[in-house]
Design an enzyme around this catalytic site. Structure first.
Site, short mmCIF file in Angstrom:
data_model
loop_
_atom_site.label_atom_id
_atom_site.label_comp_id
_atom_site.label_asym_id
_atom_site.label_seq_id
_atom_site.Cartn_x
_atom_site.Cartn_y
_atom_site.Cartn_z
N SER A 1 0.84 -1.20 0.00
CA SER A 1 0.00 0.00 0.00
C SER A 1 0.88 1.26 0.00
O SER A 1 1.58 1.53 -0.97
CB SER A 1 -0.95 -0.02 1.20
OG SER A 1 -1.90 1.01 1.13
N HIS B 1 -8.92 0.74 -0.37
CA HIS B 1 -8.65 -0.30 -1.37
C HIS B 1 -9.93 -1.02 -1.81
O HIS B 1 -9.93 -2.23 -2.03
CB HIS B 1 -7.61 -1.30 -0.85
CG HIS B 1 -6.28 -0.67 -0.58
ND1 HIS B 1 -5.47 -0.19 -1.58
CD2 HIS B 1 -5.63 -0.43 0.60
CE1 HIS B 1 -4.38 0.32 -1.03
NE2 HIS B 1 -4.45 0.20 0.28
#
EC number: 2.3.1.39
Length: 356
Positions: A93, A202
């Site tokens: 991430s 996400h």
């Protein structure tokens, strides 16, 4: 360039004192912290090292910029001290920004500004909904996909937001919907851990954030890669720096494909990973994915010395293996010398020199 991959962490591993041993012992680290503080107009060292700043450190904007600063600073020291250049780099991430900095594709000053904008946008979008993200452990992929799919039929969409290992995932969505899915998964033997993140990160619910962030990213210029970086969005290396805008913007609404990272590395024959991480979280994930890639964690300067020694030992082993293959070739070479006595004398001198 060595058959090794660098790994960088995402938000969640930040902790008071992270990077302190590097800061105390290396000027380049202190300079990196100062640069970040000047750009962001707040004292990053104070935020990272003082217990009184712990709450501020865990605020999204601060945790992202602080973690990026620590990882970039630690990476600078690691490369300077070991000389190791990886074949690939990757990050979980937010860690993708550290990976891109390490590969020279994004300048550190740019990355700081982008991470600041990124946190502002996702915070703003997250406030428009009651979203949440949770870890789901001890469950297989098929089961979690079936449960999420069944729940989403009623427009109560819950998304798998990270594929971390064959038995570890994260799910994102509206809080009530995620809680329903979590309860079903617990009934099937899963362990559920809510994350301290108020947003469905996400997942497709972050599409507005993706659009806003892309409009900011297009204003930046990026550089060519010194070595490939694996994208969270695709699970494969970037083709060129021209992909950065799309990959980093879409990352906000696409799941993290960590298991795809590992599969790719195994297919490429990578056998070593070096985790530059203040909490060695990614080493644990690597062990859950494969036994074929040995991971070394760099959390403090003691780890730095250990990894450096291991790397040198591996190089020596490779050299000895090469010498062995050469000697084997010499021994198996046919004697074409017309005078056997001269040939044998030469072989004897050669053996004596080798023993010496």
């Amino acid at each position: 360039m060595e058959d090794v991959v660098f790994m960088f962490p995402g938000v969640g591993v930040q902790n008071t004192g992270m990077g302190k041993s590097f800061y105390d012992n290396f000027k380049i680290v202190r300079e990196t912290f100062e640069q970040a503080s000047d750009i962001l107009k707040r004292d990053i060292a104070q935020m990272c090292f003082m217990n009184s700043q712990k709450e501020k450190l865990f605020e999204l904007a601060n945790s992202q910029s602080a973690l990026l600063t620590v990882c970039v600073a630690m990476h600078k020291v690691f490369v300077k001290e070991t000389g190791i250049i990886p074949k690939y780099s990757m990050g979980h991430s937010l860690g993708e920004y550290s990976a891109l900095c390490s590969a020279g594709a994004i300048e550190f000053s740019q990355a700081l500004k982008l991470v600041e904008i990124r946190s502002e946008i996702i915070t703003e979008v997250s406030k428009t909904m009651d979203g949440v993200m949770m870890w789901v452990i001890n469950i297989d992929r098929q089961t979690i996909e079936e449960v999420c799919c069944e729940e989403s039929k009623n427009e109560n969409k819950v998304f798998i937001s990270a594929f971390d290992s064959p038995s570890q995932f994260s799910i994102s969505g509206d809080r009530n919907n995620v809680m329903k899915v979590a309860k079903q998964l617990e009934g099937k033997g899963a362990l559920i851990y809510p994350l301290k993140m108020n947003g469905p990160f996400h997942s497709q619910l972050m599409y507005k954030a993706t659009e806003k962030f892309k409009s900011e990213l297009i204003n930046y210029r990026f550089c060519e890669f010194k070595y490939p970086v694996i994208s969270n969005m695709t699970g494969l290396p970037y083709d060129t720096s021209e992909n950065i805008v799309d990959n980093l913007s879409l990352q906000l609404m696409k799941p993290i494909k960590w298991t795809s990272f590992i599969e790719f590395l195994e297919n490429e024959g990578i056998e070593r990973a070096i985790e530059i991480d203040p909490k060695n979280n990614l080493k644990y994930l690597m062990e859950k994915n494969t036994e074929n890639i040995k991971t070394f964690s760099v959390e403090n300067i003691a780890d730095l010395s250990f990894v450096k020694t291991k790397s040198l030992n591996q190089s020596n082993e490779q050299n000895l293996e090469l010498i062995g293959r050469c000697l084997g070739a010499i021994i198996s070479t046919k004697n074409n010398n017309e005078d056997d006595d001269k040939y044998n004398k030469g072989a004897t001198r050669c053996n004596m020199k080798s023993i010496a």
